[in-house]
Write an enzyme that holds these catalytic residues in place. Structure first.
Site, PDB file in Angstrom:
ATOM      1  N   ASP A 227      -9.074  -9.431   6.924  1.00 35.19           N
ATOM      2  CA  ASP A 227     -10.024 -10.531   6.739  1.00 35.19           C
ATOM      3  C   ASP A 227      -9.214 -11.823   6.704  1.00 35.19           C
ATOM      4  O   ASP A 227      -8.009 -11.821   7.005  1.00 35.19           O
ATOM      5  CB  ASP A 227     -10.905 -10.316   5.492  1.00 35.19           C
ATOM      6  CG  ASP A 227     -10.157 -10.522   4.188  1.00 35.19           C
ATOM      7  OD1 ASP A 227      -8.918 -10.726   4.213  1.00 35.19           O
ATOM      8  OD2 ASP A 227     -10.812 -10.488   3.129  1.00 35.19           O
ATOM      9  N   HIS A 228      -9.881 -12.925   6.361  1.00 35.75           N
ATOM     10  CA  HIS A 228      -9.214 -14.223   6.369  1.00 35.75           C
ATOM     11  C   HIS A 228      -7.979 -14.249   5.465  1.00 35.75           C
ATOM     12  O   HIS A 228      -6.981 -14.885   5.796  1.00 35.75           O
ATOM     13  CB  HIS A 228     -10.194 -15.326   5.953  1.00 35.75           C
ATOM     14  CG  HIS A 228     -10.930 -15.015   4.692  1.00 35.75           C
ATOM     15  ND1 HIS A 228     -11.957 -14.094   4.649  1.00 35.75           N
ATOM     16  CD2 HIS A 228     -10.765 -15.459   3.420  1.00 35.75           C
ATOM     17  CE1 HIS A 228     -12.414 -14.014   3.396  1.00 35.75           C
ATOM     18  NE2 HIS A 228     -11.700 -14.832   2.643  1.00 35.75           N
TER      19      HIS A 228
ATOM     20  N   CYS B  73      -6.457  -7.130   3.308  1.00 30.82           N
ATOM     21  CA  CYS B  73      -7.349  -8.166   2.772  1.00 30.82           C
ATOM     22  C   CYS B  73      -6.633  -8.734   1.551  1.00 30.82           C
ATOM     23  O   CYS B  73      -5.456  -8.407   1.330  1.00 30.82           O
ATOM     24  CB  CYS B  73      -8.755  -7.652   2.492  1.00 30.82           C
ATOM     25  SG  CYS B  73      -8.933  -6.525   1.100  1.00 30.82           S
TER      26      CYS B  73
ATOM     27  N   HIS C  53       2.632  13.018   1.150  1.00 28.81           N
ATOM     28  CA  HIS C  53       1.693  13.879   0.425  1.00 28.81           C
ATOM     29  C   HIS C  53       0.253  13.760   0.908  1.00 28.81           C
ATOM     30  O   HIS C  53      -0.498  14.724   0.817  1.00 28.81           O
ATOM     31  CB  HIS C  53       1.729  13.553  -1.084  1.00 28.81           C
ATOM     32  CG  HIS C  53       2.993  13.981  -1.749  1.00 28.81           C
ATOM     33  ND1 HIS C  53       3.176  13.933  -3.115  1.00 28.81           N
ATOM     34  CD2 HIS C  53       4.164  14.479  -1.234  1.00 28.81           C
ATOM     35  CE1 HIS C  53       4.396  14.373  -3.416  1.00 28.81           C
ATOM     36  NE2 HIS C  53       5.014  14.703  -2.292  1.00 28.81           N
TER      37      HIS C  53
ATOM     38  N   ARG D 289       1.640  22.710   0.693  1.00 27.63           N
ATOM     39  CA  ARG D 289       0.594  22.602  -0.342  1.00 27.63           C
ATOM     40  C   ARG D 289      -0.197  21.304  -0.204  1.00 27.63           C
ATOM     41  O   ARG D 289      -1.369  21.241  -0.591  1.00 27.63           O
ATOM     42  CB  ARG D 289       1.210  22.715  -1.738  1.00 27.63           C
ATOM     43  CG  ARG D 289       2.080  21.528  -2.148  1.00 27.63           C
ATOM     44  CD  ARG D 289       2.803  21.798  -3.468  1.00 27.63           C
ATOM     45  NE  ARG D 289       3.540  20.642  -3.957  1.00 27.63           N
ATOM     46  CZ  ARG D 289       4.713  20.231  -3.481  1.00 27.63           C
ATOM     47  NH1 ARG D 289       5.285  20.875  -2.472  1.00 27.63           N
ATOM     48  NH2 ARG D 289       5.324  19.175  -3.991  1.00 27.63           N
ATOM     49  N   HIS D 290       0.431  20.298   0.389  1.00 29.38           N
ATOM     50  CA  HIS D 290      -0.274  19.018   0.544  1.00 29.38           C
ATOM     51  C   HIS D 290      -1.369  19.107   1.605  1.00 29.38           C
ATOM     52  O   HIS D 290      -2.376  18.417   1.518  1.00 29.38           O
ATOM     53  CB  HIS D 290       0.720  17.903   0.880  1.00 29.38           C
ATOM     54  CG  HIS D 290       1.748  17.729  -0.196  1.00 29.38           C
ATOM     55  ND1 HIS D 290       1.426  17.314  -1.460  1.00 29.38           N
ATOM     56  CD2 HIS D 290       3.084  17.978  -0.204  1.00 29.38           C
ATOM     57  CE1 HIS D 290       2.525  17.286  -2.209  1.00 29.38           C
ATOM     58  NE2 HIS D 290       3.543  17.691  -1.464  1.00 29.38           N
TER      59      HIS D 290
HETATM   60  C1  RB5 Z   1     -11.639 -12.509  -0.099  1.00 34.64           C
HETATM   61  O1  RB5 Z   1     -11.701 -13.623  -0.906  1.00 34.64           O
HETATM   62  C2  RB5 Z   1     -11.311 -11.266  -0.924  1.00 34.64           C
HETATM   63  O2  RB5 Z   1     -12.413 -10.912  -1.706  1.00 34.64           O
HETATM   64  C3  RB5 Z   1     -10.900 -10.137  -0.026  1.00 34.64           C
HETATM   65  O3  RB5 Z   1      -9.824 -10.521   0.754  1.00 34.64           O
HETATM   66  C4  RB5 Z   1     -10.476  -8.859  -0.715  1.00 34.64           C
HETATM   67  O4  RB5 Z   1      -9.545  -9.114  -1.716  1.00 34.64           O
HETATM   68  C5  RB5 Z   1     -11.547  -7.950  -1.141  1.00 34.64           C
HETATM   69  O5  RB5 Z   1     -11.325  -6.829  -1.596  1.00 34.64           O
END
Ligand code: RB5
Length: 142
Positions: A8-9, A65, A98, A132-133
């Site tokens: 994500d951003h 993220c 594992h 086993r894993h």
């Molecule tokens: C974005 O602000 C944030 O919520 C996202 O990157 C992440 O940490 C969510 O789990």
């Protein structure tokens, strides 16, 4: 090996560096976004990456993220995905040895690039132990 990427951003900058690093190592990389630091919703990208692994387009994935949690939870909704949230090399090594993790998830806001690179190196160079894993991994899916 084909590797898919997602973020994500909050993870965009680490994802871009990861793409460049993997291409330098001659991996085939598919980038499922996002493509800027503009605010987006992490599931949109986790699901595209997960689908590409389910469809055998990619063998493994790497995703980011902010905390790693949201994008990791999203990927793990897919039956074929074993996404591991890793914030150091030891956890990452165990996730391969594992858990036979096929997606590496990292918390972009809590790691610098050197830490990310070290974790990626371990993920790429560690094999599943089996034994086993394997039995335990087989019990993950309900
Ligand atoms: C974005 O602000 C944030 O919520 C996202 O990157 C992440 O940490 C969510 O789990």
């Amino acid at each position: 090996m084909n590797i898919g990427l997602a973020c994500d951003h909050a993870g965009y900058l680490h994802k871009e560096k990861t793409k460049k690093y993997l291409e330098e190592l001659n991996y085939n990389v598919s980038d499922y976004g996002c493509f800027s630091e503009e605010s987006v919703d992490y599931p949109d990208f986790a699901h595209k990456l997960a689908q590409s692994i389910t469809n055998n387009i990619n063998t493994i994935g790497i995703q980011f993220c902010g905390t790693g949690n949201g994008i990791n939870m999203s990927a793990n909704k897919h039956k074929e995905i074993r996404a591991a949230l890793c914030w150091n090399t030891h956890i990452c090594e165990q996730a391969r040895l594992h858990n036979n993790a096929n997606v590496l998830t990292m918390p972009a806001r809590h790691l610098d690039w050197n830490e990310v690179k070290d974790i990626i190196d371990i993920f790429l160079n560690t094999s599943f132990e089996g034994g086993r894993h394997q039995r335990r991994v087989d019990k993950i899916s309900t």
